[in-house]
Motif scaffolding. Structure first.
Motif, PDB file in Angstrom:
ATOM      1  N   ASP A 575      24.836  40.599  20.052  1.00 42.62           N
ATOM      2  CA  ASP A 575      25.437  39.919  18.906  1.00 42.62           C
ATOM      3  C   ASP A 575      24.733  38.597  18.589  1.00 42.62           C
ATOM      4  O   ASP A 575      25.085  37.944  17.604  1.00 42.62           O
ATOM      5  CB  ASP A 575      26.956  39.759  19.056  1.00 42.62           C
ATOM      6  CG  ASP A 575      27.373  38.785  20.135  1.00 42.62           C
ATOM      7  OD1 ASP A 575      26.504  38.279  20.879  1.00 42.62           O
ATOM      8  OD2 ASP A 575      28.590  38.535  20.256  1.00 42.62           O
ATOM      9  N   ASN A 576      23.767  38.225  19.404  1.00 46.04           N
ATOM     10  CA  ASN A 576      22.930  37.064  19.087  1.00 46.04           C
ATOM     11  C   ASN A 576      21.472  37.452  19.311  1.00 46.04           C
ATOM     12  O   ASN A 576      21.129  38.014  20.365  1.00 46.04           O
ATOM     13  CB  ASN A 576      23.263  35.875  20.008  1.00 46.04           C
ATOM     14  CG  ASN A 576      24.458  35.075  19.500  1.00 46.04           C
ATOM     15  OD1 ASN A 576      24.812  35.134  18.339  1.00 46.04           O
ATOM     16  ND2 ASN A 576      25.070  34.314  20.391  1.00 46.04           N
ATOM     17  N   GLU A 578      17.506  35.811  18.890  1.00 47.61           N
ATOM     18  CA  GLU A 578      16.624  34.699  18.522  1.00 47.61           C
ATOM     19  C   GLU A 578      15.174  35.157  18.651  1.00 47.61           C
ATOM     20  O   GLU A 578      14.878  36.188  19.242  1.00 47.61           O
ATOM     21  CB  GLU A 578      16.867  33.489  19.442  1.00 47.61           C
ATOM     22  CG  GLU A 578      18.327  33.057  19.465  1.00 47.61           C
ATOM     23  CD  GLU A 578      18.531  31.623  19.962  1.00 47.61           C
ATOM     24  OE1 GLU A 578      17.731  30.736  19.628  1.00 47.61           O
ATOM     25  OE2 GLU A 578      19.519  31.402  20.683  1.00 47.61           O
ATOM     26  N   TYR A 651      24.812  36.542  15.133  1.00 49.11           N
ATOM     27  CA  TYR A 651      23.832  35.774  14.369  1.00 49.11           C
ATOM     28  C   TYR A 651      22.413  36.199  14.721  1.00 49.11           C
ATOM     29  O   TYR A 651      22.128  36.594  15.855  1.00 49.11           O
ATOM     30  CB  TYR A 651      23.957  34.281  14.700  1.00 49.11           C
ATOM     31  CG  TYR A 651      25.210  33.614  14.189  1.00 49.11           C
ATOM     32  CD1 TYR A 651      25.308  33.208  12.864  1.00 49.11           C
ATOM     33  CD2 TYR A 651      26.283  33.357  15.047  1.00 49.11           C
ATOM     34  CE1 TYR A 651      26.447  32.565  12.394  1.00 49.11           C
ATOM     35  CE2 TYR A 651      27.429  32.717  14.586  1.00 49.11           C
ATOM     36  CZ  TYR A 651      27.505  32.317  13.256  1.00 49.11           C
ATOM     37  OH  TYR A 651      28.630  31.689  12.806  1.00 49.11           O
ATOM     38  N   ILE A 652      21.531  36.041  13.744  1.00 53.71           N
ATOM     39  CA  ILE A 652      20.100  36.185  13.977  1.00 53.71           C
ATOM     40  C   ILE A 652      19.468  34.842  13.617  1.00 53.71           C
ATOM     41  O   ILE A 652      19.674  34.343  12.507  1.00 53.71           O
ATOM     42  CB  ILE A 652      19.492  37.283  13.097  1.00 53.71           C
ATOM     43  CG1 ILE A 652      20.229  38.593  13.331  1.00 53.71           C
ATOM     44  CG2 ILE A 652      18.003  37.442  13.387  1.00 53.71           C
ATOM     45  CD1 ILE A 652      20.523  39.338  12.068  1.00 53.71           C
ATOM     46  N   ARG A 653      18.730  34.299  14.551  1.00 51.36           N
ATOM     47  CA  ARG A 653      18.008  33.057  14.257  1.00 51.36           C
ATOM     48  C   ARG A 653      16.591  33.397  13.813  1.00 51.36           C
ATOM     49  O   ARG A 653      15.872  34.119  14.512  1.00 51.36           O
ATOM     50  CB  ARG A 653      17.964  32.194  15.509  1.00 51.36           C
ATOM     51  CG  ARG A 653      17.136  30.930  15.332  1.00 51.36           C
ATOM     52  CD  ARG A 653      16.983  30.215  16.651  1.00 51.36           C
ATOM     53  NE  ARG A 653      16.119  29.055  16.534  1.00 51.36           N
ATOM     54  CZ  ARG A 653      15.669  28.374  17.571  1.00 51.36           C
ATOM     55  NH1 ARG A 653      16.007  28.734  18.813  1.00 51.36           N
ATOM     56  NH2 ARG A 653      14.891  27.327  17.388  1.00 51.36           N
ATOM     57  N   VAL A 654      16.218  32.885  12.655  1.00 55.16           N
ATOM     58  CA  VAL A 654      14.874  33.095  12.143  1.00 55.16           C
ATOM     59  C   VAL A 654      14.134  31.768  12.186  1.00 55.16           C
ATOM     60  O   VAL A 654      14.565  30.788  11.573  1.00 55.16           O
ATOM     61  CB  VAL A 654      14.893  33.646  10.702  1.00 55.16           C
ATOM     62  CG1 VAL A 654      13.473  33.767  10.141  1.00 55.16           C
ATOM     63  CG2 VAL A 654      15.598  34.994  10.652  1.00 55.16           C
ATOM     64  N   SER A 655      13.050  31.721  12.927  1.00 52.34           N
ATOM     65  CA  SER A 655      12.262  30.493  13.055  1.00 52.34           C
ATOM     66  C   SER A 655      11.044  30.578  12.140  1.00 52.34           C
ATOM     67  O   SER A 655      10.677  31.660  11.684  1.00 52.34           O
ATOM     68  CB  SER A 655      11.830  30.320  14.513  1.00 52.34           C
ATOM     69  OG  SER A 655      12.974  30.221  15.343  1.00 52.34           O
ATOM     70  N   VAL A 661       9.408  30.239  19.560  1.00 58.13           N
ATOM     71  CA  VAL A 661      10.708  30.697  20.088  1.00 58.13           C
ATOM     72  C   VAL A 661      10.548  32.145  20.539  1.00 58.13           C
ATOM     73  O   VAL A 661      10.166  33.003  19.754  1.00 58.13           O
ATOM     74  CB  VAL A 661      11.799  30.616  18.994  1.00 58.13           C
ATOM     75  CG1 VAL A 661      13.135  31.123  19.515  1.00 58.13           C
ATOM     76  CG2 VAL A 661      11.918  29.189  18.469  1.00 58.13           C
ATOM     77  N   LYS A 664      14.895  36.737  22.257  1.00 63.20           N
ATOM     78  CA  LYS A 664      15.999  36.507  23.196  1.00 63.20           C
ATOM     79  C   LYS A 664      17.207  37.167  22.568  1.00 63.20           C
ATOM     80  O   LYS A 664      17.378  37.100  21.341  1.00 63.20           O
ATOM     81  CB  LYS A 664      16.219  34.993  23.287  1.00 63.20           C
ATOM     82  CG  LYS A 664      16.922  34.507  24.525  1.00 63.20           C
ATOM     83  CD  LYS A 664      16.828  32.986  24.579  1.00 63.20           C
ATOM     84  CE  LYS A 664      18.201  32.388  24.737  1.00 63.20           C
ATOM     85  NZ  LYS A 664      18.179  30.920  24.663  1.00 63.20           N
TER      86      LYS A 664
END
Lengths: 681, 681
Positions: A575-576, A578, A651-655, A661, A664
């Motif tokens: 669910d997360n 990165e 959430y999805i973190r987009v860098s 990063v 993960k």
């Protein structure tokens, strides 16, 4: 014969008259002020009877499934009869953002064609598969009219499982028509086009329409066990417009019939130009003989380029193959295979009665309905009662094949269905009514107004050997004031009519999605018992399926990221996520681990340039996303699945591109910083 | 207080129990074997009463329009009440191949966002515009949940005329909520996200959820005459999840209320992590005071990037503008503007009764329903009955604001509606029932099972000062065996309940398109008289409109070809086009010359990589096509418009790139090689 077109020429200005014709209601023969069309009995009593007749009490099921074509929405609508309730829209030829059809990676290939990805079509004629000339409840075949295609829907899952493009066709209107045991599904072109016989181009001046344009009729073989389609051969036919088709039964079961219009071969202003001849044709083709000729080496071959898209059962993913040639027969080389029967004028519907003896042809500009006799046709062929030929195809003499004409049935006859009790029902577009007449003496015995401008009719099984002669559905082209107004764009209108007695009784108006052309219906117990409730997880062969939470992971290869995810009430794993970067191509492969009926999960990502995808239990579906800007993007379940559905989110973190990063993702196993929560397993 | 989550922790394995909760029916308190939910009277008599109650005889109109959100299809469905008939699907956030919405050139821009073209959204809450706290029948506001947006539908045309993106939001769920005179439409974020306050990026580690994520509430100003939206300001709020909202009335009309969950700020495994606290919050915001603070210069500004798409009235074409900043208030700087009321636990629905005195909060894991008193809230604020603060926002003491609790109402309370006669109706997701209770003494007086797992309820006007307390619609999340089975994917199920008497009576089950969340309804005569029947041709300002056939033409500029065409029964002008080349960008601008109700024409080109477009009378719509291969392509009318509809057809010839075929098109004026046809004019 006096025809409407003659009236058009001699009476009021053409445009005004055409508009009056289209409006239809102006010419109704017996409209009632209450709009119910039920004369005689008191309105209240009739209304109460009708109410009871169509009411399906909560928790009860409808008597029949009906499958209405969606017309210009490209889909099939499933309505319960007699309630008129919309049970489902089955996406076929159009993208369907509701469940991701045509957007997700598993279904996109279903919409591939030789013209590229085509997100829409104009679906006209659903036809149920058959055994011994009756519906068998296995498959539904439907046509794509615009970009010629035939699709197959599996009635175990109510999903489109196969779409095949039809080469040498342009406006696949008289399609698809199954023979009595699904030996073939037959598809004819509406618009003739110049054919590319040698693999060059078909860039031909439109002025050469008359000389160079040609039609084709396609014979699609059906695998008797699995239903898979394969284009066996085509017959190249004269450059008329081929409008509708129908297969024979019993004595005529080796034959299939097509109406033609524009035998004038007008290449422009068809409204006028294609309405000149007093008679066009009914084309009769002996498909068994055609198949024999095909086997016996009468076939030619030409280059082609058409797509055949199939849903793979194990992976539940559509795959396209491209075919590069097509075989064809020429009628002039195949004696006895094809005849033309003169038919008045600009004929539209062709319908064969349950006995297979009578072919009813509705000329939309004609003032009578000719009924042809199959026995007489056989005699006429034997006796060579010909009236010349067209492109080497014998034309039979009108009188030699005619049983008789239904006289003054109404204005603008289009389509006929049968109740299996000796009666025929014909829709009258211009006079907006359904006319019931007897097959034995061709006498009109009843008529009922419909609102407005009726197209097709449908009696369940009314096109087979065994009609279910209790209901008739009229599918009307114009709605106007029949429902609460909804601005300029209105639903089309269907009407359910009780035909169990001598007099037709109007039971119900129900609005329809887009434009139903033809429809099919079948008693519920031929379909319902085989309906699949969910996909079995252990039969899921999707290469990116995570069959349990521990198989979920996120991996990167270059700038492609694959997230193998699972969904189960009430969480995704992971669910997360990165480590995704701007410009990556991210594939979310979500497997729904549920193994129960009616527990789909939806999956969506904020701002993704695609739809959601709705994942049925046991299935895997994939959304593709190329993030454009850095940030944190929620993903969540879109179908309220449980008391904690709102919590089914991550959430999805987009860098930024080139950031360091690492990939993960949460596994659900790591101890969380939440009291009492150690693991999801 | 015993809560479900405690049961979850102590009883059977979690997953199994969650599944039981989701299934709902296992816990029904009073299900009947016939599924009708009507005990007592004989089934037949009830069935006949119910049949008459929902039957709308052919030609008669429904009593009410109802607008059901489409949920994961992104559209709005219009159903007639009491018949349950689907009158229309209004495309809002998703491409709709049926009429070309999101495919044709005039509507594509409606789906522009800061993330690019987004062809789908998850539409949850329709809200009718208001005058004096009651529905006025002018507009319908709806939210896009996935890519945060608010849209406005004009009820004169039933068309989406405006879509505005909401910045600083991620999951625009508690949205849109109009104040009593449409002063503002208010939208709150469901998911908190890191905000990009300085125009950098919001690339933040998900591990910093608790510290860096934040919510926002948006105040959208509505033009009182035209309805146009404008984002006035936002309030930045603590990083909880904001679930649902509702506006005050009468004494409370300056206030708007929001439920929150995840006050735990769990960043993963929310299913568990967000269900820890015994109480989350109801957030109360004085919007009038907020507007005053905004005017008085308490505003800050931050960079933003959001799209605002509007349908231009003259050209009937959507245009996008991009906004580059947003103004915001901070609650800690605005005393008296915002308070938190403790609410058990993971509250979902917040509903304010017609008097404006009672705020009913449904905690989906709570075993009682708290009813807050607005008068007591005012006293508590005056007396500073605080229980600390959160992010500078005072938390009011639970008991100081509580009127009382509805005890043991059922399991999984979600939403409450009011009948205007002193009764409230609450949906129970887990026990699958609707529970009726009295606002004065909070006593349960009736309950009825619904099938299955009910979400929102809707009484027409049940969220306004003037409910129409005759019907209640229950929108159920799980369908299973309620209708004929249609494979793994089933329609959702609505149920119409008669609430005119003391006991609720189930009248009708009707399946719904996609997933209705909330709904609105309005008596027909508030909308029907204003419904537009067609667009006036002489008001058509489309730059490429041909307002008469003589204005039709085809022109080339470089490799762009514009075809200005007309459609009228039963022909296009031109109907033959030559000189198009492979790789050209061709725009077909088709103007429908009809000036009558319900005479759309459809337009489609074979193999075009787009949908059809359905052109309403008086309007111009444009399809873009880049042909990929040479050949002759039919174009035709896709909506059966007249007796000669099948003849409403033409061709486009596409020649190879670089060929010397000049642009040429039929005008309908040239003498045709058809006897008796000189001209169409």
């Amino acid at each position: 014969m006096e025809t409407l077109i003659n009236k058009l020429k001699t009476a009021a200005p053409k445009a005004a008259l055409l508009m009056a014709i289209a409006a239809g209601s102006a010419l109704q023969s017996c409209s009632k002020s209450d709009g119910s069309g039920n004369g005689g009995a008191t309105a209240d009593a009739l209304s109460s009877d009708a109410a009871s007749a169509v009411y399906v009490a909560p928790g009860k099921h409808d008597e029949l499934y009906s499958f209405l074509s969606g017309g210009f929405n490209g889909q099939v609508s499933v309505y319960g009869i007699p309630s008129g309730r919309l049970l489902k829209i089955i996406p076929v030829f159009s993208q369907h953002a509701e469940n991701g059809y045509g957007y997700n990676e598993e279904t996109k290939a279903m919409l591939n064609t030789s013209h590229g990805f085509v997100p829409w079509d104009d679906l006209h004629h659903p036809k149920l598969s058959r055994a011994n000339g009756t519906t068998d409840g296995r498959w539904l075949f439907v046509n794509g009219n615009n970009t010629p295609r035939v699709a197959r829907i599996d009635l175990k899952t109510f999903e489109t499982v196969e779409i095949m493009e039809i080469p040498n066709s342009a406006g696949n209107h008289c399609s698809p028509y199954p023979t009595n045991n699904n030996e073939y599904v037959i598809a004819g072109t509406r618009f003739s086009v110049p054919l590319d016989m040698k693999g060059g181009t078909s860039d031909v001046s439109l002025e050469n329409y008359e000389k160079e344009f040609r039609g084709s009729i396609s014979f699609i073989k059906i695998d008797p066990k699995e239903g898979d389609m394969e284009l066996d051969f085509q017959i190249l036919v004269p450059g008329f417009d081929y409008d509708l088709a129908n297969g024979g039964k019993g004595p005529s079961e080796d034959w299939v019939f097509f109406t033609t219009y524009n035998s004038e071969k007008a290449g422009t202003l068809k409204e006028i130009g294609a309405s000149q001849n007093d008679k066009d044709y009914l084309a009769a083709i002996n498909w068994k003989l055609a198949a024999k000729y095909a086997k016996e080496g009468k076939l030619h071959e030409m280059p082609a380029n058409y797509y055949h898209n199939k849903m793979d059962k194990g992976t539940h993913t559509a795959k396209s193959t491209v075919k590069k040639n097509v075989r064809y027969l020429l009628p002039e080389e195949c004696p006895g295979m094809m005849y033309l029967l003169p038919a008045p004028k600009s004929p539209h519907g062709i319908d064969v009665d349950p006995s297979g003896e009578f072919m009813v042809v509705s000329g939309k500009l004609a003032s009578a309905i000719p009924v042809f006799s199959f026995a007489k046709m056989q005699d006429a062929i034997k006796n060579k009662a010909f009236d010349g030929e067209k492109n080497g195809i014998p034309v039979l003499k009108y009188e030699s094949v005619l049983k008789g004409e239904v006289k003054e049935p109404g204005l603008g006859p289009l389509h006929t269905e049968f109740d299996g009790k000796g009666n025929a029902y014909t829709s009258m577009f211009v006079s907006s009514e359904v006319v019931k007449w007897k097959l034995n003496d061709l006498k009109v015995v009843d008529r009922i107004p419909v609102y407005y401008s009726v197209g097709h009719l449908m009696i369940p099984g009314g096109d087979t050997k065994e009609p279910y002669g209790k209901y008739l559905v009229a599918m009307n082209k114009i709605t106007k004031d029949r429902y609460l107004p909804t601005g300029p764009e209105l639903a089309h209108a269907a009407q359910l009519i009780d035909i169990s007695g001598e007099k037709m009784k109007l039971l119900l108006d129900f609005p329809t999605v887009a434009e139903p052309h033809y429809a099919q219906a079948i008693v519920a117990n031929k379909v319902a018992p085989n309906s699949v409730k969910f996909h079995k997880l252990d039969e899921n062969k999707h290469p990116q399926a995570a069959r349990k939470e521990s198989e979920a992971n996120v991996t990167r290869k270059g700038n492609v990221v694959h997230a193998k995810m699972t969904s189960i009430r009430s969480h995704f794993t992971p669910d997360n996520i990165e480590g995704v970067q701007v410009g990556d191509t991210v594939y979310f492969h979500v497997t729904n681990l549920e193994q129960d009926w009616d527990v789909p999960h939806g999956f969506a990502v904020m701002g993704a340039n695609t739809s959601e995808t709705l994942i049925m239990p046991g299935a895997t579906q994939t959304l593709k996303w190329v993030p454009k800007k850095a940030g944190v993007y929620p993903m969540y379940c879109t179908d309220f699945c449980s008391a904690l559905h709102q919590e089914m989110q991550g959430y999805i973190r987009v860098s930024p591109k080139g950031s360091n990063v690492p990939i993960k993702f949460s596994t659900g196993k790591k101890k969380q910083n939440i009291p009492g929560v150690a693991s999801t397993k």
